[in-house]
Design an enzyme around this catalytic site. Structure first.
Site, PDB file in Angstrom:
ATOM      1  N   ASP A 195      35.155  30.522  39.655  1.00 23.39           N
ATOM      2  CA  ASP A 195      35.658  31.667  40.412  1.00 23.39           C
ATOM      3  C   ASP A 195      36.379  31.312  41.691  1.00 23.39           C
ATOM      4  OD1 ASP A 195      32.915  33.940  39.621  1.00 23.39           O
ATOM      5  OD2 ASP A 195      34.731  33.361  38.530  1.00 23.39           O
TER       6      ASP A 195
ATOM      7  N   HIS B  74      29.178  37.851  37.913  1.00 21.12           N
ATOM      8  CA  HIS B  74      29.338  36.591  37.194  1.00 21.12           C
ATOM      9  C   HIS B  74      28.073  35.768  37.305  1.00 21.12           C
ATOM     10  CE1 HIS B  74      34.041  36.501  37.217  1.00 21.12           C
ATOM     11  NE2 HIS B  74      33.541  37.302  36.303  1.00 21.12           N
TER      12      HIS B  74
ATOM     13  N   SER C 155      35.113  39.641  31.570  1.00 23.58           N
ATOM     14  CA  SER C 155      34.896  38.229  31.872  1.00 23.58           C
ATOM     15  C   SER C 155      33.500  37.753  31.540  1.00 23.58           C
ATOM     16  CB  SER C 155      35.195  37.954  33.345  1.00 23.58           C
ATOM     17  OG  SER C 155      34.417  38.812  34.151  1.00 23.58           O
TER      18      SER C 155
END
Lengths: 180, 167
Positions: free
Chosen positions: A123, A96, A57
Site C-alpha cells: 500500500d 487491508h 482489493s
C-alpha cells in the site's frame, strides 16, 4: 385513482396538533437510531464501528458491498490482522491486511505496512507523500466479523444520490399521510 | 391495520430478524469444529544477504513450505488466508514481523499443499541487524467465514538463522 384522492383529502385535513405529534414521533425515531450508533461506537472503541467494503482489493474474501464489524483494543497490532485505516488527506477509510510490523523496544510505537489481498503490490502507493509506514494513530479498528451483501444499500445511495432523495421523499409522504 | 403497507412492514421485519438469527447460529456452529492443522517449513537456500544502497539489510531466500490445513474448513468457511512470516528481535525493535509469502485457499481440496518458492515480499530490516540473526518462521492462517466471526491462529517454528556475513 382512489388512493390519490384519499392522499389529497388527508393532506387537506391536517391539524396542527396531529402534525406536531407526528413530528415528535419522527424525531424520536431518528434520535434513538443516533443513540444506538453512538453506543456501538463506545462498545467497540472505534470511531466507525461498521464500514462498507467499497473496492475489490480484498477479494475473494471481502467483496464490494459487504459490511465489516470493527473493534479497536489496546492489543498490539500484529501481522495478518485486517485493519481499517485513514490516510492523511483522504477521507475514505481503507480495509487491508497488515503484512509487516516493526515494533520499537522502549516506546511500543509500531511501524506497519499493509496490502490488499487481491492487489499485486503493497500500500505504499496509497499512503501520503513520503510516508513509508502506518502508525497506530492511523488505524481505526480491526475487522472482527462480517455480513455479506448488506452494504449495497449504502453504496447505491452514495453513488446514485437521486435514489436517496426519492426514498426520503417517499418516507416523508408516508409519514404525513398515515393516520397514526 | 390490514393494509398492504402494514403487512409488507411486518413481513420485512420478520424476515430480517430471522436472517440475522440464522447468520448468528451459523457463526456459532464454527465453535464446535475440531481443528488440527499441521505445517513444516524448510529453508532450501539463502540466495542473497546484502546491504541496500540506502542502508537497510535485505535477504532473499527460497523456502519449501508444506502444510495441511484441511481441518480448518467447515460448511461456513469461505476461504482461508495463510501466510508465512519471519519473526525476529533486534536491539532497536522488540518485534519484527515480515510476511514472506501468502496464499488464498478457496476450498478444502487446495488446503493440503507443498510448494517451493522464493519470498514473495522483500525481507528488509530497519537497520543492519540481519547478519547471524536467528528468527522464527510462523505459519499464520485467517479463516474467513461465509458469515460471522473471523478466526485466526498460527504455528510457530523456531530455530532458523541467517549467515554471519553478507553474500
Amino acid at each position: 385513482m382512489g388512493w390519490m384522492g384519499e392522499t389529497i383529502d388527508s393532506i387537506k385535513s391536517i391539524q396542527i396538533r396531529q402534525l406536531l405529534t407526528q413530528a415528535i414521533s419522527l424525531g424520536m425515531i431518528v434520535t434513538s437510531a443516533l443513540i444506538i450508533w453512538k453506543a456501538l461506537m463506545c462498545v467497540t472503541g472505534s470511531e466507525s464501528p461498521v464500514v462498507v467494503v467499497l473496492s475489490g482489493s480484498m477479494e475473494p474474501g471481502f467483496k464490494r458491498g459487504d459490511i465489516l464489524f470493527l473493534h479497536m483494543s489496546k492489543d498490539p497490532i500484529r501481522a495478518g490482522e485486517i485493519v481499517v485505516f485513514n490516510v492523511d488527506g483522504r477521507d475514505i477509510p481503507i480495509v487491508h491486511r497488515v503484512i509487516k510490523v516493526h515494533e520499537r523496544e522502549n516506546t511500543g510505537e509500531v511501524d506497519v505496512l499493509t496490502k490488499g489481498d487481491n492487489n499485486y503490490g503493497d500500500d505504499r502507493l496509497l499512503y501520503a507523500e513520503g510516508q513509508q509506514w502506518l502508525h497506530r494513530h492511523h488505524i481505526m479498528g480491526r475487522a472482527v466479523g462480517f455480513l455479506p451483501y448488506v452494504g449495497w444499500v449504502t453504496i447505491i445511495m452514495t453513488e446514485k444520490p437521486i435514489i436517496k432523495y426519492i426514498l426520503i421523499g417517499a418516507l416523508g409522504l408516508l409519514v404525513i399521510t398515515s393516520k397514526d | 391495520m390490514h393494509s398492504f403497507g402494514y403487512r409488507a412492514n411486518a413481513l420485512l421485519t420478520f424476515s430480517v430478524t430471522a436472517l440475522a438469527f440464522i447468520c448468528a447460529i451459523a457463526s456459532f456452529s464454527d465453535k464446535f469444529s475440531n481443528q488440527n492443522p499441521s505445517a513444516e517449513i524448510q529453508i532450501l537456500n539463502i540466495n542473497r544477504l546484502k546491504k541496500q544502497s540506502y542502508g537497510n539489510d535485505e535477504v532473499s531466500l527460497t523456502l519449501d513450505i508444506s502444510a495441511d490445513l484441511q481441518s480448518l474448513f467447515t460448511w461456513n468457511t469461505k476461504q482461508v488466508f495463510a501466510f508465512v512470516a519471519a519473526e525476529y528481535e533486534t536491539s532497536k525493535n522488540s518485534l519484527n514481523q515480515v510476511s514472506l509469502w501468502d496464499v488464498i485457499i478457496p476450498d478444502k481440496e487446495h488446503a493440503k499443499f507443498r510448494i517451493q518458492t522464493s519470498n514473495k515480499y522483500r525481507f528488509i530490516d530497519q537497520g543492519h541487524n540481519l547478519r547471524g540473526r536467528e528468527f522464527n518462521l510462523t505459519l499464520h492462517w485467517h479463516v474467513m467465514p461465509k458469515t460471522g466471526k473471523m478466526l485466526a491462529d498460527k504455528i510457530i517454528m523456531p530455530g532458523y538463522s541467517l549467515p554471519d556475513a553478507y553474500k
